[in-house]
Design an enzyme around this catalytic site. Structure first.
Site, PDB file in Angstrom:
ATOM      1  N   SER A   1      47.470  62.683  66.314  1.00  0.00           N
ATOM      2  CA  SER A   1      46.626  63.118  67.340  1.00  0.00           C
ATOM      3  C   SER A   1      45.995  61.873  68.350  1.00  0.00           C
ATOM      4  CB  SER A   1      45.101  63.358  66.460  1.00  0.00           C
ATOM      5  OG  SER A   1      44.014  63.566  67.418  1.00  0.00           O
TER       6      SER A   1
ATOM      7  N   TYR B   1      39.216  60.995  60.404  1.00  0.00           N
ATOM      8  CA  TYR B   1      40.323  61.743  61.149  1.00  0.00           C
ATOM      9  C   TYR B   1      41.203  60.824  61.662  1.00  0.00           C
ATOM     10  CZ  TYR B   1      42.558  65.063  63.717  1.00  0.00           C
ATOM     11  OH  TYR B   1      43.707  66.261  64.649  1.00  0.00           O
TER      12      TYR B   1
HETATM   13  N1  LIG Z   1      44.085  71.481  67.548  1.00  0.00           N
HETATM   14  C1  LIG Z   1      43.546  70.215  68.147  1.00  0.00           C
HETATM   15  O1  LIG Z   1      42.939  70.054  69.010  1.00  0.00           O
HETATM   16  C2  LIG Z   1      44.613  69.089  67.685  1.00  0.00           C
HETATM   17  C3  LIG Z   1      44.800  67.941  68.263  1.00  0.00           C
HETATM   18  C4  LIG Z   1      45.337  67.014  67.858  1.00  0.00           C
HETATM   19  C5  LIG Z   1      45.944  66.815  66.646  1.00  0.00           C
HETATM   20  N2  LIG Z   1      46.026  68.242  65.776  1.00  0.00           N
HETATM   21  C6  LIG Z   1      46.563  68.275  64.627  1.00  0.00           C
HETATM   22  O2  LIG Z   1      47.512  69.373  64.598  1.00  0.00           O
HETATM   23  C7  LIG Z   1      47.775  69.702  63.136  1.00  0.00           C
HETATM   24  C8  LIG Z   1      47.726  71.511  63.302  1.00  0.00           C
HETATM   25  O3  LIG Z   1      46.487  71.536  63.257  1.00  0.00           O
HETATM   26  P1  LIG Z   1      45.892  72.935  64.173  1.00  0.00           P
HETATM   27  O4  LIG Z   1      45.198  72.366  65.569  1.00  0.00           O
HETATM   28  O5  LIG Z   1      47.111  73.837  64.394  1.00  0.00           O
HETATM   29  O6  LIG Z   1      44.850  73.475  63.465  1.00  0.00           O
HETATM   30  P2  LIG Z   1      44.893  74.963  62.650  1.00  0.00           P
HETATM   31  O7  LIG Z   1      45.138  75.948  63.181  1.00  0.00           O
HETATM   32  O8  LIG Z   1      43.559  74.744  61.703  1.00  0.00           O
HETATM   33  O9  LIG Z   1      46.092  74.707  61.563  1.00  0.00           O
HETATM   34  C9  LIG Z   1      46.173  73.704  60.313  1.00  0.00           C
HETATM   35  C10 LIG Z   1      47.172  74.223  59.467  1.00  0.00           C
HETATM   36  O10 LIG Z   1      46.888  73.443  58.337  1.00  0.00           O
HETATM   37  C11 LIG Z   1      47.142  74.034  56.945  1.00  0.00           C
HETATM   38  N3  LIG Z   1      46.241  73.535  56.126  1.00  0.00           N
HETATM   39  C12 LIG Z   1      45.221  72.984  56.056  1.00  0.00           C
HETATM   40  N4  LIG Z   1      44.925  72.290  54.981  1.00  0.00           N
HETATM   41  C13 LIG Z   1      46.039  72.551  54.058  1.00  0.00           C
HETATM   42  C14 LIG Z   1      46.327  72.136  52.872  1.00  0.00           C
HETATM   43  N5  LIG Z   1      45.579  71.432  52.007  1.00  0.00           N
HETATM   44  N6  LIG Z   1      47.379  72.389  52.233  1.00  0.00           N
HETATM   45  C15 LIG Z   1      48.445  72.955  53.121  1.00  0.00           C
HETATM   46  N7  LIG Z   1      48.468  73.479  54.453  1.00  0.00           N
HETATM   47  C16 LIG Z   1      47.021  73.169  54.961  1.00  0.00           C
HETATM   48  C17 LIG Z   1      46.426  75.469  57.427  1.00  0.00           C
HETATM   49  O11 LIG Z   1      46.851  76.575  56.875  1.00  0.00           O
HETATM   50  P3  LIG Z   1      46.180  77.044  55.406  1.00  0.00           P
HETATM   51  O12 LIG Z   1      44.693  77.144  55.655  1.00  0.00           O
HETATM   52  O13 LIG Z   1      46.557  78.529  55.430  1.00  0.00           O
HETATM   53  O14 LIG Z   1      46.506  76.249  54.299  1.00  0.00           O
HETATM   54  C18 LIG Z   1      46.824  75.454  59.058  1.00  0.00           C
HETATM   55  O15 LIG Z   1      48.130  76.169  59.064  1.00  0.00           O
HETATM   56  C19 LIG Z   1      46.775  68.990  62.401  1.00  0.00           C
HETATM   57  O16 LIG Z   1      47.476  67.974  61.919  1.00  0.00           O
HETATM   58  C20 LIG Z   1      45.829  68.607  63.470  1.00  0.00           C
HETATM   59  O17 LIG Z   1      45.058  67.237  62.781  1.00  0.00           O
HETATM   60  C21 LIG Z   1      45.233  69.182  66.367  1.00  0.00           C
END
Ligand SMILES: NC(=O)c1ccc[n+]([C@@H]2O[C@H](COP(=O)([O-])OP(=O)(O)OC[C@H]3O[C@@H](n4cnc5c(N)ncnc54)[C@H](OP(=O)(O)O)[C@@H]3O)[C@@H](O)[C@H]2O)c1
Length: 265
Positions: free
Chosen positions: A136, A149
């Site tokens: 991130s 985070y």
């Molecule tokens: N969206 C943003 O603004 C943003 C910005 C910077 C970085 N990121 C990073 O991008 C990545 C993806 O996040 P996203 O934004 O796409 O959010 P998201 O839509 O909430 O997706 C998160 C994913 O992680 C899975 N997950 C969470 N806890 C888990 C666990 N204990 N075991 C296995 N899977 C787990 C969730 O699936 P289940 O709930 O089905 O397990 C979901 O598929 C993350 O690492 C986040 O930190 C996001």
């Protein structure tokens, strides 16, 4: 098993950036292993993609993490691992339950470490493959209400950079990348309980564009990818500004993160 398509494993494939990776990789001709906790979501996605292996696992749980590690060890042809599963929290470190911070460290740090180790054990001897660690822009600077985070994402960047140096000194062509997105449409902020409307609309990116930047970067051997011009500029500013000045501004501004308004019932 004789496989004609390259194989990729994506964690956190049930929504957001992970689902976008899965869709894009399927279009690019990859066979997929989809990992997350919500099996129903993964199965629906697999059907949509015309078939994919579903591995429902909570990566915070040691036994379930081991199952995914073993699956990687049994896939000597694994071409790409995307360590994408992650989540955020809302609140001051000392005010929110320590359990959620513990889970975050297990997921962002330990699951990334162990799955990457399993993947490089099959990729390095073959001299082929890649690992994308979804970090991130928060990795570049700690901020209030986001302490664990930022710390875990900073670890991801450092870990990936170290691996990159190690692979280079071992003359391995295996690629590693830290992908550092800014605000991206997904379920992340909703799950953390953050009010999305506190983020200006021009700061949001589409998950498809984040994935596109990552895969273009991987093809060019880029070790760190920050998608979007605004975020590239912000990261440059973050890195170049003297730390005392940057931190004074952060303290002055306080925490921007606001809780969602309670829903009317
Ligand atoms: N969206 C943003 O603004 C943003 C910005 C910077 C970085 N990121 C990073 O991008 C990545 C993806 O996040 P996203 O934004 O796409 O959010 P998201 O839509 O909430 O997706 C998160 C994913 O992680 C899975 N997950 C969470 N806890 C888990 C666990 N204990 N075991 C296995 N899977 C787990 C969730 O699936 P289940 O709930 O089905 O397990 C979901 O598929 C993350 O690492 C986040 O930190 C996001």
């Amino acid at each position: 098993m004789i496989r004609t398509k390259p194989l990729a494993l994506v964690t956190g494939a049930s929504s957001g950036i992970g689902a976008a990776f899965a869709r894009r990789l399927a279009r690019d001709g990859f066979s997929l292993i989809l990992v997350a906790r919500r099996r129903d979501r993964l199965e629906a996605l697999a059907r949509d993609l015309g078939g994919a292996e579903v591995l429902a696992a909570d990566l915070v749980n040691d036994d379930e993490l081991r199952v995914v590690e073993d699956r990687i060890a049994a896939a000597p042809d694994l071409e790409l691992l995307v360590n994408n599963a992650g989540f955020g929290t809302l609140g001051r470190f000392f005010e929110i339950p320590v359990e959620s911070q513990d889970r975050m460290h297990r997921l962002h740090v330990m699951a990334t470490l162990r799955l990457t180790h399993a993947a490089l054990r099959v990729m390095a001897p073959r001299g082929k493959g890649g690992v994308i660690n979804v970090s991130s822009v928060a990795a570049f600077g700690p901020s209030p209400q986001n302490v664990s985070y930022s710390a875990t994402k900073a670890w991801m960047n450092s870990f990936t950079e170290g691996l990159r140096l190690e692979l280079k000194t071992a003359r391995s062509p295996v690629q590693v990348q830290a992908l550092c997105p800014g605000f991206t449409y997904s379920e992340l902020l909703d799950t953390a309980g953050v009010d999305r409307s506190t983020v200006p609309s021009w700061l949001w990116m589409r998950p498809e564009d984040v994935v596109d930047a990552s895969l273009r970067g991987l093809a060019r051997g880029k070790a760190r990818v920050v998608p979007g011009a605004i975020y590239k500029l912000a990261v440059t500013f973050e890195i170049r500004t003297p730390r005392w000045l940057r931190n004074a501004v952060v303290v002055r501004l306080g925490g921007w993160r606001r809780k969602k308004k309670p829903q009317a019932r």
